[in-house]
Design a protein around this motif. Structure first.
Motif, PDB file in Angstrom:
ATOM      1  N   ARG A  34       5.026 -16.021  -4.423  1.00  0.00           N
ATOM      2  CA  ARG A  34       3.631 -15.776  -4.810  1.00  0.00           C
ATOM      3  C   ARG A  34       2.817 -15.308  -3.602  1.00  0.00           C
ATOM      4  NH1 ARG A  34      -0.176 -17.266  -8.749  1.00  0.00           N
ATOM      5  NH2 ARG A  34      -2.268 -17.669  -7.927  1.00  0.00           N
ATOM      6  N   ILE A  35       3.011 -15.963  -2.453  1.00  0.00           N
ATOM      7  CA  ILE A  35       2.271 -15.547  -1.258  1.00  0.00           C
ATOM      8  C   ILE A  35       2.643 -14.125  -0.876  1.00  0.00           C
ATOM      9  CG2 ILE A  35       1.838 -16.039   1.174  1.00  0.00           C
ATOM     10  CD1 ILE A  35       2.396 -18.975   0.610  1.00  0.00           C
ATOM     11  N   ARG A  36       3.944 -13.808  -0.905  1.00  0.00           N
ATOM     12  CA  ARG A  36       4.378 -12.446  -0.562  1.00  0.00           C
ATOM     13  C   ARG A  36       3.742 -11.415  -1.493  1.00  0.00           C
ATOM     14  NH1 ARG A  36       8.511 -12.406   3.126  1.00  0.00           N
ATOM     15  NH2 ARG A  36       9.696 -14.359   3.339  1.00  0.00           N
ATOM     16  N   PHE A  37       3.683 -11.748  -2.775  1.00  0.00           N
ATOM     17  CA  PHE A  37       3.063 -10.813  -3.710  1.00  0.00           C
ATOM     18  C   PHE A  37       1.599 -10.585  -3.362  1.00  0.00           C
ATOM     19  CE2 PHE A  37       0.314 -10.162  -7.355  1.00  0.00           C
ATOM     20  CZ  PHE A  37       0.833  -8.980  -7.868  1.00  0.00           C
ATOM     21  N   ILE A  38       0.855 -11.662  -3.078  1.00  0.00           N
ATOM     22  CA  ILE A  38      -0.565 -11.532  -2.765  1.00  0.00           C
ATOM     23  C   ILE A  38      -0.764 -10.708  -1.494  1.00  0.00           C
ATOM     24  CG2 ILE A  38      -2.615 -12.827  -2.028  1.00  0.00           C
ATOM     25  CD1 ILE A  38      -1.775 -15.020  -3.990  1.00  0.00           C
ATOM     26  N   LEU A  39       0.048 -10.957  -0.476  1.00  0.00           N
ATOM     27  CA  LEU A  39      -0.079 -10.187   0.761  1.00  0.00           C
ATOM     28  C   LEU A  39       0.171  -8.702   0.517  1.00  0.00           C
ATOM     29  CD1 LEU A  39       1.747 -12.555   3.286  1.00  0.00           C
ATOM     30  CD2 LEU A  39      -0.712 -12.254   2.972  1.00  0.00           C
ATOM     31  N   GLN A  40       1.182  -8.400  -0.283  1.00  0.00           N
ATOM     32  CA  GLN A  40       1.499  -6.996  -0.554  1.00  0.00           C
ATOM     33  C   GLN A  40       0.460  -6.363  -1.466  1.00  0.00           C
ATOM     34  OE1 GLN A  40       5.402  -6.361  -2.175  1.00  0.00           O
ATOM     35  NE2 GLN A  40       5.108  -4.169  -2.491  1.00  0.00           N
ATOM     36  N   ASP A  41       0.092  -7.059  -2.535  1.00  0.00           N
ATOM     37  CA  ASP A  41      -0.827  -6.482  -3.512  1.00  0.00           C
ATOM     38  C   ASP A  41      -2.215  -6.273  -2.921  1.00  0.00           C
ATOM     39  OD1 ASP A  41      -1.202  -5.789  -6.461  1.00  0.00           O
ATOM     40  OD2 ASP A  41      -2.796  -7.268  -6.185  1.00  0.00           O
ATOM     41  N   SER A  42      -2.649  -7.189  -2.047  1.00  0.00           N
ATOM     42  CA  SER A  42      -3.974  -7.076  -1.442  1.00  0.00           C
ATOM     43  C   SER A  42      -3.996  -6.097  -0.275  1.00  0.00           C
ATOM     44  CB  SER A  42      -4.460  -8.446  -0.962  1.00  0.00           C
ATOM     45  OG  SER A  42      -3.632  -8.936   0.082  1.00  0.00           O
ATOM     46  N   ALA A  43      -2.811  -5.622   0.134  1.00  0.00           N
ATOM     47  CA  ALA A  43      -2.692  -4.736   1.297  1.00  0.00           C
ATOM     48  C   ALA A  43      -3.288  -5.397   2.541  1.00  0.00           C
ATOM     49  CB  ALA A  43      -3.353  -3.383   1.033  1.00  0.00           C
ATOM     50  N   SER A  44      -3.009  -6.689   2.711  1.00  0.00           N
ATOM     51  CA  SER A  44      -3.534  -7.422   3.859  1.00  0.00           C
ATOM     52  C   SER A  44      -3.038  -6.801   5.159  1.00  0.00           C
ATOM     53  CB  SER A  44      -3.088  -8.885   3.809  1.00  0.00           C
ATOM     54  OG  SER A  44      -3.603  -9.515   2.664  1.00  0.00           O
ATOM     55  N   VAL A  45      -3.942  -6.718   6.140  1.00  0.00           N
ATOM     56  CA  VAL A  45      -3.598  -6.092   7.411  1.00  0.00           C
ATOM     57  C   VAL A  45      -3.356  -7.117   8.505  1.00  0.00           C
ATOM     58  CG1 VAL A  45      -4.819  -3.958   6.857  1.00  0.00           C
ATOM     59  CG2 VAL A  45      -6.050  -5.822   8.008  1.00  0.00           C
ATOM     60  N   VAL A  81       1.537 -21.224  11.550  1.00  0.00           N
ATOM     61  CA  VAL A  81       1.958 -19.951  12.123  1.00  0.00           C
ATOM     62  C   VAL A  81       3.424 -19.623  11.843  1.00  0.00           C
ATOM     63  CG1 VAL A  81       2.397 -18.779  14.334  1.00  0.00           C
ATOM     64  CG2 VAL A  81       0.139 -19.726  13.834  1.00  0.00           C
ATOM     65  N   PRO A  82       4.379 -20.570  11.975  1.00  0.00           N
ATOM     66  CA  PRO A  82       5.773 -20.204  11.672  1.00  0.00           C
ATOM     67  C   PRO A  82       5.947 -19.662  10.252  1.00  0.00           C
ATOM     68  CG  PRO A  82       5.697 -22.280  12.871  1.00  0.00           C
ATOM     69  CD  PRO A  82       4.278 -21.952  12.519  1.00  0.00           C
ATOM     70  N   LEU A  83       5.316 -20.314   9.275  1.00  0.00           N
ATOM     71  CA  LEU A  83       5.404 -19.816   7.903  1.00  0.00           C
ATOM     72  C   LEU A  83       4.762 -18.439   7.792  1.00  0.00           C
ATOM     73  CD1 LEU A  83       5.872 -20.061   4.826  1.00  0.00           C
ATOM     74  CD2 LEU A  83       3.668 -21.250   4.689  1.00  0.00           C
ATOM     75  N   LEU A  84       3.562 -18.284   8.349  1.00  0.00           N
ATOM     76  CA  LEU A  84       2.858 -17.009   8.228  1.00  0.00           C
ATOM     77  C   LEU A  84       3.649 -15.884   8.880  1.00  0.00           C
ATOM     78  CD1 LEU A  84      -0.859 -18.078   8.860  1.00  0.00           C
ATOM     79  CD2 LEU A  84       0.375 -17.865   6.692  1.00  0.00           C
ATOM     80  N   ARG A  85       4.267 -16.163  10.027  1.00  0.00           N
ATOM     81  CA  ARG A  85       5.047 -15.110  10.695  1.00  0.00           C
ATOM     82  C   ARG A  85       6.260 -14.711   9.864  1.00  0.00           C
ATOM     83  NH1 ARG A  85       4.246 -17.318  16.844  1.00  0.00           N
ATOM     84  NH2 ARG A  85       2.347 -16.123  17.270  1.00  0.00           N
ATOM     85  N   SER A  86       6.831 -15.683   9.146  1.00  0.00           N
ATOM     86  CA  SER A  86       7.988 -15.352   8.305  1.00  0.00           C
ATOM     87  C   SER A  86       7.587 -14.480   7.121  1.00  0.00           C
ATOM     88  CB  SER A  86       8.643 -16.640   7.803  1.00  0.00           C
ATOM     89  OG  SER A  86       7.845 -17.280   6.806  1.00  0.00           O
ATOM     90  N   LEU A  87       6.299 -14.502   6.768  1.00  0.00           N
ATOM     91  CA  LEU A  87       5.810 -13.737   5.630  1.00  0.00           C
ATOM     92  C   LEU A  87       5.110 -12.451   6.039  1.00  0.00           C
ATOM     93  CD1 LEU A  87       4.159 -16.742   3.734  1.00  0.00           C
ATOM     94  CD2 LEU A  87       6.302 -15.617   3.100  1.00  0.00           C
ATOM     95  N   ALA A  88       4.753 -12.331   7.325  1.00  0.00           N
ATOM     96  CA  ALA A  88       3.808 -11.289   7.743  1.00  0.00           C
ATOM     97  C   ALA A  88       4.413  -9.907   7.850  1.00  0.00           C
ATOM     98  CB  ALA A  88       3.190 -11.688   9.089  1.00  0.00           C
ATOM     99  N   GLY A  89       5.719  -9.805   8.055  1.00  0.00           N
ATOM    100  CA  GLY A  89       6.280  -8.484   8.318  1.00  0.00           C
ATOM    101  C   GLY A  89       5.747  -7.972   9.648  1.00  0.00           C
ATOM    102  N   ASP A  90       5.174  -6.749   9.637  1.00  0.00           N
ATOM    103  CA  ASP A  90       4.627  -6.200  10.875  1.00  0.00           C
ATOM    104  C   ASP A  90       3.128  -6.455  11.021  1.00  0.00           C
ATOM    105  OD1 ASP A  90       3.699  -4.564   8.886  1.00  0.00           O
ATOM    106  OD2 ASP A  90       4.489  -2.695   9.725  1.00  0.00           O
TER     107      ASP A  90
END
Length: 646
Positions: free
Chosen positions: A112-123, A132-141
């Protein structure tokens, strides 16, 4: 006739209101308040209190860190949120960077978090050091930044300067909040500076907000009522006070907390408010709330016998306001101050907020006359820019042509309503239900199709249907047809790995095939009958309750959950329990002499575990004494009581 109907709606929609012309955008107004009241508290938590000066410093630092990481104005920044000071400063910092924020719950399933990050085009992503460890695993670039103020945030390092960004225009996106979607995926609602500014101005003016006020933050920041609990306070130089998690769960503790923290403005979803009222009815010590000026309630239908009882029981000058509005209309679209002396009937959802216009239309988009039921459409300054999905936007945000030729851009709510006369001789709207299968639980909007689609994608599940156990119930039921060994516990776990917590079904029932009506449609009444028959015949797992405390706990759980019997080893939440049903069970247990709290039930969710440390139950407690029916009731005063901070 058509002209007369339009005149009726024109009268109802006489809401034009000029916004302050020289006040600046939301950030400028918060900055101005920080400059005027730098030492007044802006955020107070159990761990720390931030002054407006410190809030400004931390949010400036967030903006500077984002700019240093290459984030430019106009982007969307994801913030891992909680009701604590660092995320609160973080969302203000995102706005100061010229961006919009999307709140994410780090406890949600990763898909669900990955979908929201992608759909919202979060920068970029913001979170506390432990996230931070969780966020970095989800953040991509995407860059990940640590929120200032939390442990391990690198305090002491020079902070990059706050970037110079132009004032936000009315069309700038200020936040994106995700709601349940009928297509099986969440929908991101895009709220603009113009939407937010209009809403904040209403909140400030209609509630007489001043720098002395203290706003309770009861909602998670992923839920749009948090917007009205935070931004109006900061614009006015007031203080926001997040409710600790234990107090959110326990109405007794919550009412004590409101008094102890001298809260002046609080809002709640209707189901929460019912538990507050019941707690005050049961315990006279919880009734005095002398500082409270406003209680805002919304999310479900409210009735006058309930609101009158609140005013008779709670000792407070507070006014009670019923509010209505979907996320797509910027928190609220209508409101009404409830008459404390009216004892019967449904509380209306009132009249439009300033610069909003509402219409009720029939199936041909013709305006309904007085008393006619139809779909409620919302137009005006609060209507969102749309969804992140262009396809979803095109379906829900359309145009309505009025009889005189005017064309309104409208959001189609899917809610049913009717225009009625109000006691003051004006007009108001009555809520009349839904056109589809959308439901609200604890204020969260849930599209049943999203849960059904999630269940149908599980390998081995041939079909699924989701509905409430009964109208007004807090229990979601998933009926499913599956092969092999797809038992209910396994399916629940798989759904919990995909859905937000409030979407996970409380009861799951496996069937060989779904019942259908004579015309071949799913027979939902037969599904409900099958569920109740199965629950009435179920045998509890494990041993029967043994001690007196266990027997009492099991008896109360069975009554609250609508079951015939409960075993000593059974988990409250595995057999249909919800957070609000937990509150109800605790209230009954307390009335029967057991000293237990909702936190205890969450920590020890089986009958045996909850009962183990408890003494044998004492005599059932008599209800707290209330005023005599003919005793005078203190009329709420709009001015209320305010206390200066020390």
């Amino acid at each position: 006739m058509t002209a007369a109907v339009q005149e009726l709606w024109d009268a109802y929609n006489s809401t034009g209101h000029d916004l302050p012309g020289d006040a600046g955008d939301l950030v400028a107004r918060v900055d101005a308040s920080a400059a005027r009241w730098p030492e007044r508290p802006a955020v107070r938590t159990a761990r720390e209190t931030l002054t407006h000066r410190e809030l400004a410093r931390r949010s400036d630092e967030v903006a500077g860190r984002l700019a240093a990481a290459g984030v430019t104005p106009g982007g969307i920044v994801a913030v891992a949120v909680s009701r604590q000071a660092p995320p609160l400063a973080g969302i203000l910092g995102v706005l100061k960077a010229g961006c919009g924020y999307v709140p994410i719950d780090a406890g949600d399933p990763e898909p669900r978090i990955r979908f929201i990050l992608q759909d919202s085009a979060s920068v970029a992503l913001l979170g506390t050091a432990d996230q931070v460890p969780l966020l970095r695993s989800l953040a991509g670039d995407r860059p990940v930044q640590v929120l200032p103020g939390g442990p391990g945030d690198g305090a002491g390092a020079p902070a990059p300067p706050r970037p110079a960004v132009p004032p936000a225009g009315p069309d700038a996106i200020r936040y994106v909040i995700y709601t349940s979607g009928t297509t099986g995926v969440p929908k991101g609602v895009r709220i603009t500076e113009g939407n937010l500014r209009n809403f904040v101005d209403w909140c400030l003016s209609d509630h007489d907000v001043s720098a002395q006020d203290r706003f309770a933050v009861t909602a998670p920041l992923t839920f749009d009522p948090a917007v009205q609990q935070i931004f109006p306070a900061w614009v006015a130089g007031a203080c926001v006070v997040p409710v600790p998690d234990a107090e959110v769960l326990d109405p007794d503790l919550l009412l004590r907390w409101l008094r102890r923290e001298r809260i002046t403005v609080v809002d709640a979803v209707t189901a929460q408010w019912h538990h507050w009222r019941a707690a005050a009815e049961q315990d006279a010590a919880l009734r005095p709330l002398p500082d409270l000026r406003w209680v805002l309630v919304g999310g479900e239908t409210l009735y006058h016998h309930e609101t009158r009882q609140w005013h008779r029981v709670v000792h407070s000058p507070a006014l009670l306001r019923n509010v209505y509005g979907p996320t797509e209309a910027t928190v609220n679209a209508t409101s009404v101050v409830v008459d404390p002396d009216t004892a019967e009937g449904q509380v209306s959802i009132g009249v439009p907020l300033p610069n909003y216009r509402l219409y009720v239309v029939d199936g041909e988009d013709r305006l309904c006359g007085l008393g006619g039921t139809g779909e409620l459409l919302i137009a005006g300054a609060g209507v969102a820019a749309g969804y992140q999905s262009a396809e979803a936007t095109a379906k829900a945000f359309t145009e309505l042509t009025l009889p005189d030729g005017r064309v309104e851009r409208v959001y189609r709510t899917g809610d049913l309503a009717r225009l009625v006369g109000s006691p003051d001789g004006g007009l108001a709207l009555d809520f009349a239900g839904r056109m589809d299968t959308q439901v609200k639980i604890r204020g969260f909007r849930i599209e049943l199709e999203e849960i059904e689609e999630a269940a149908k994608t599980v390998p081995g599940v041939a079909d699924a249907a989701v509905q409430l156990r009964a109208p007004g119930s807090e229990q979601l039921v998933c009926f499913y047809v599956a092969g092999g060994s797809m038992e209910a516990d396994r399916l629940r776990a798989l759904l919990a790995a995909r859905l937000a917590g409030h979407q996970v079904p409380n009861l799951l029932l496996r069937l060989d095939a779904f019942p259908v009506t004579r015309n071949g449609k799913l027979d939902r009444a037969a599904l409900s009958a099958a569920l109740e028959s199965r629950l009435a015949a179920r045998e509890p797992e494990g041993p029967a309750p043994g001690t007196a405390a266990e027997r009492l706990v099991a008896e109360v759980w069975a009554r609250v959950l609508g079951l015939a019997r409960v075993g000593a080893g059974e988990n409250f939440f595995a057999i249909g329990g919800t957070s609000l049903l937990a509150v109800r069970a605790v209230r009954e247990l307390r009335a029967r002499g057991l000293r237990v709290s909702p936190t205890d039930l969450f920590a020890r969710p089986t009958v045996a575990a909850l009962a183990a440390p408890l003494p044998a139950p004492g005599p059932e407690r008599a209800p707290a004494r209330e005023r005599a029916p003919d005793a005078p009731v203190t009329s709420p005063s709009r001015s209320g009581t305010k206390n200066d901070e020390s």
